[in-house]
Design an enzyme around this catalytic site. Structure first.
Site, mmCIF file in Angstrom:
data_model
loop_
_atom_site.group_PDB
_atom_site.id
_atom_site.type_symbol
_atom_site.label_atom_id
_atom_site.label_comp_id
_atom_site.label_asym_id
_atom_site.label_seq_id
_atom_site.Cartn_x
_atom_site.Cartn_y
_atom_site.Cartn_z
ATOM 1 N N ASP A 65 0.745 -1.711 -0.210
ATOM 2 C CA ASP A 65 0.218 0.150 -0.123
ATOM 3 C C ASP A 65 0.758 1.126 0.080
ATOM 4 O O ASP A 65 1.576 1.623 0.217
ATOM 5 C CB ASP A 65 -0.783 -0.057 1.183
ATOM 6 C CG ASP A 65 -2.001 1.180 1.650
ATOM 7 O OD1 ASP A 65 -1.383 2.281 0.896
ATOM 8 O OD2 ASP A 65 -2.808 0.830 2.180
ATOM 9 N N TYR A 156 -13.462 14.826 -14.642
ATOM 10 C CA TYR A 156 -12.005 13.874 -13.961
ATOM 11 C C TYR A 156 -11.190 14.787 -12.821
ATOM 12 O O TYR A 156 -10.651 14.503 -11.939
ATOM 13 C CB TYR A 156 -10.634 14.219 -15.182
ATOM 14 C CG TYR A 156 -9.914 13.523 -15.424
ATOM 15 C CD1 TYR A 156 -9.446 12.042 -15.257
ATOM 16 C CD2 TYR A 156 -8.208 13.507 -15.478
ATOM 17 C CE1 TYR A 156 -9.141 10.839 -15.480
ATOM 18 C CE2 TYR A 156 -7.422 12.367 -14.301
ATOM 19 C CZ TYR A 156 -7.400 11.201 -14.574
ATOM 20 O OH TYR A 156 -6.677 10.744 -15.019
ATOM 21 N N LYS A 163 -2.315 14.743 -11.688
ATOM 22 C CA LYS A 163 -1.545 13.978 -12.444
ATOM 23 C C LYS A 163 -0.935 14.993 -13.590
ATOM 24 O O LYS A 163 0.058 14.960 -13.719
ATOM 25 C CB LYS A 163 -2.917 13.267 -13.973
ATOM 26 C CG LYS A 163 -3.719 12.220 -14.018
ATOM 27 C CD LYS A 163 -2.616 11.623 -13.522
ATOM 28 C CE LYS A 163 -3.078 9.781 -13.246
ATOM 29 N NZ LYS A 163 -2.830 8.545 -12.674
ATOM 30 N N THR A 194 -11.025 0.232 -17.143
ATOM 31 C CA THR A 194 -10.762 -0.324 -16.273
ATOM 32 C C THR A 194 -10.800 -0.206 -14.942
ATOM 33 O O THR A 194 -11.898 0.566 -15.158
ATOM 34 C CB THR A 194 -8.989 0.176 -16.244
ATOM 35 O OG1 THR A 194 -8.804 1.154 -16.058
ATOM 36 C CG2 THR A 194 -8.377 -0.294 -17.435
HETATM 37 P P1 NDP Z 1 -6.242 -0.119 -12.967
HETATM 38 O O1 NDP Z 1 -7.638 0.112 -11.167
HETATM 39 O O2 NDP Z 1 -6.430 -1.714 -13.037
HETATM 40 O O3 NDP Z 1 -4.735 -0.075 -10.990
HETATM 41 C C1 NDP Z 1 -5.056 0.891 -11.030
HETATM 42 C C2 NDP Z 1 -4.309 0.493 -9.557
HETATM 43 O O4 NDP Z 1 -3.800 1.155 -8.587
HETATM 44 C C3 NDP Z 1 -4.697 -1.184 -9.090
HETATM 45 O O5 NDP Z 1 -3.729 -2.126 -8.873
HETATM 46 C C4 NDP Z 1 -4.913 -0.380 -7.355
HETATM 47 O O6 NDP Z 1 -4.534 -1.529 -6.406
HETATM 48 C C5 NDP Z 1 -3.567 0.137 -7.481
HETATM 49 N N1 NDP Z 1 -3.703 1.138 -6.447
HETATM 50 C C6 NDP Z 1 -4.775 1.993 -5.736
HETATM 51 N N2 NDP Z 1 -4.746 2.335 -4.670
HETATM 52 C C7 NDP Z 1 -2.880 1.793 -3.907
HETATM 53 C C8 NDP Z 1 -2.657 2.081 -3.082
HETATM 54 N N3 NDP Z 1 -2.901 2.931 -2.067
HETATM 55 N N4 NDP Z 1 -1.245 1.538 -3.155
HETATM 56 C C9 NDP Z 1 -1.143 0.422 -3.975
HETATM 57 N N5 NDP Z 1 -1.900 0.188 -5.190
HETATM 58 C C10 NDP Z 1 -2.887 0.932 -4.668
HETATM 59 O O7 NDP Z 1 -7.060 0.669 -13.519
HETATM 60 P P2 NDP Z 1 -5.256 1.595 -14.822
HETATM 61 O O8 NDP Z 1 -4.421 0.641 -15.349
HETATM 62 O O9 NDP Z 1 -6.995 1.977 -15.673
HETATM 63 O O10 NDP Z 1 -4.478 2.817 -13.692
HETATM 64 C C11 NDP Z 1 -3.655 2.470 -14.114
HETATM 65 C C12 NDP Z 1 -2.575 4.091 -14.007
HETATM 66 O O11 NDP Z 1 -2.839 4.583 -14.962
HETATM 67 C C13 NDP Z 1 -3.696 5.324 -13.080
HETATM 68 O O12 NDP Z 1 -2.113 5.524 -12.802
HETATM 69 C C14 NDP Z 1 -4.722 5.445 -13.985
HETATM 70 O O13 NDP Z 1 -4.968 7.011 -13.192
HETATM 71 C C15 NDP Z 1 -4.253 5.813 -15.880
HETATM 72 N N6 NDP Z 1 -4.102 6.485 -16.336
HETATM 73 C C16 NDP Z 1 -5.452 5.591 -16.475
HETATM 74 C C17 NDP Z 1 -6.359 5.272 -17.605
HETATM 75 C C18 NDP Z 1 -7.704 4.884 -18.096
HETATM 76 O O14 NDP Z 1 -8.662 5.319 -19.060
HETATM 77 N N7 NDP Z 1 -7.649 3.704 -17.834
HETATM 78 C C19 NDP Z 1 -5.872 6.260 -18.713
HETATM 79 C C20 NDP Z 1 -4.644 7.049 -18.575
HETATM 80 C C21 NDP Z 1 -4.012 7.009 -17.422
HETATM 81 P P3 NDP Z 1 -6.422 -2.453 -6.172
HETATM 82 O O15 NDP Z 1 -7.237 -2.440 -7.174
HETATM 83 O O16 NDP Z 1 -5.813 -3.285 -6.232
HETATM 84 O O17 NDP Z 1 -7.144 -1.313 -5.481
#
Ligand code: NDP
Length: 255
Positions: A65, A156, A163, A194
């Protein structure tokens, strides 16, 4: 043999097989990379990450975390014990409480703002610092961002502010770590369905709008994030640091 044969990296932020970090991981593994993974503490998160990572013989699958310094230290200490050195880190983590995302930005609580910033921006700094002892000869760090950090994207909200902080953190880290040959870049992805994006209001409309307005008239494919990840994490981009590379089908250049 692939271009990542003999290279090792750590992936922070795989939630499931739709995660951007997983699309990047698959591309890296196909090129021969050895990967270690973090997951949020908890049985469900662990199970989901293990299901994906174990078939790739990941030696490190450990809770982390990013709000807890002791968990950051324990994760990177364990990685050092297992791998000695690493070549790259993927930071693909963001979070804001859903109710805070749904309200107008000016209504956000102090607590919600701090939490979003801590998890979504400060965590890049904290994990990069912890990764440095594993990168004595240099390395590459990539984080994930979105265009809502550059321009106002309705809905957003606080995540756009996070960001913006993340992208400027990339630049200051690139400056600080250049002399250690550690490169830090951001990949600005077009909208993907996602777990995280489910918390953004009007996300489907955002996706549709971006597809219509982008140069390529479509949304980005996860494989395209994987291939840009390969570029940014490999020697192919050795002269690139402090950048935000857009993989959004050209949406960001259109006025
Ligand atoms: P996901 O939900 O698949 O990934 C986000 C991850 O962040 C998850 O694994 C989540 O864990 C983890 N997370 C949240 N809080 C914590 C914490 N306190 N400590 C450790 N891990 C944490 O979504 P995305 O793949 O979409 O997101 C990944 C990145 O890409 C993010 O930064 C997002 O803003 C960015 N992004 C996403 C876009 C989109 O359209 N989806 C576009 C552009 C950028 P868990 O699920 O177990 O809670």
């Amino acid at each position: 043999m692939g271009i990542f044969s003999g290279k090792t990296g750590l992936v922070l932020g795989v939630a499931n097989d739709r995660s951007i970090a997983w699309a990047m991981s698959e591309a890296l593994v196909a090129e021969g990379a050895e990967l270690g993974f973090s997951h949020l503490p908890g049985e469900r998160s662990e199970r989901r990450v293990r299901q994906l990572a174990e078939p790739h013989n990941a030696k490190l699958i450990m809770p982390l975390d990013v709000q807890k310094d002791e968990e950051i230290d324990a994760f990177f200490d364990k990685a050092k014990e297992i791998y000695g050195k690493i070549d790259f880190v993927i930071h693909s983590i963001a979070y804001a409480p859903t109710k805070e995302l749904q309200n107008p930005y000016y209504m956000i609580s102090r607590e919600g703002w701090h939490m979003a910033m801590d998890i979504s921006a400060y965590s890049l700094l904290a994990t990069t610092r912890a990764a440095l002892p594993l990168m004595p000869d240099g390395g590459s760090i990539v984080t994930l961002t979105y265009f809502g950090g550059e321009k106002v994207m309705p809905g957003y909200n606080v995540m756009g502010v996070c960001k913006a902080a993340l992208e400027h953190t990339v630049r200051y880290l690139a400056w600080d770590l250049g002399e250690k040959n550690v490169r830090v870049n951001a990949l600005s992805a077009g909208p993907m369905r996602t777990l995280s994006s489910a918390g953004i209001s009007d996300f489907d409309e955002m996706r549709e709008h971006q597809a219509q307005k982008s140069c390529l008239k479509r949304n980005v494919d996860p494989k395209e994030l994987g291939s840009t990840g390969i570029y940014l994490l490999s020697d192919m981009s050795n002269g690139v640091t402090g950048e935000t590379i857009h993989v959004d089908c050209g949406y960001n250049i259109v006025g």
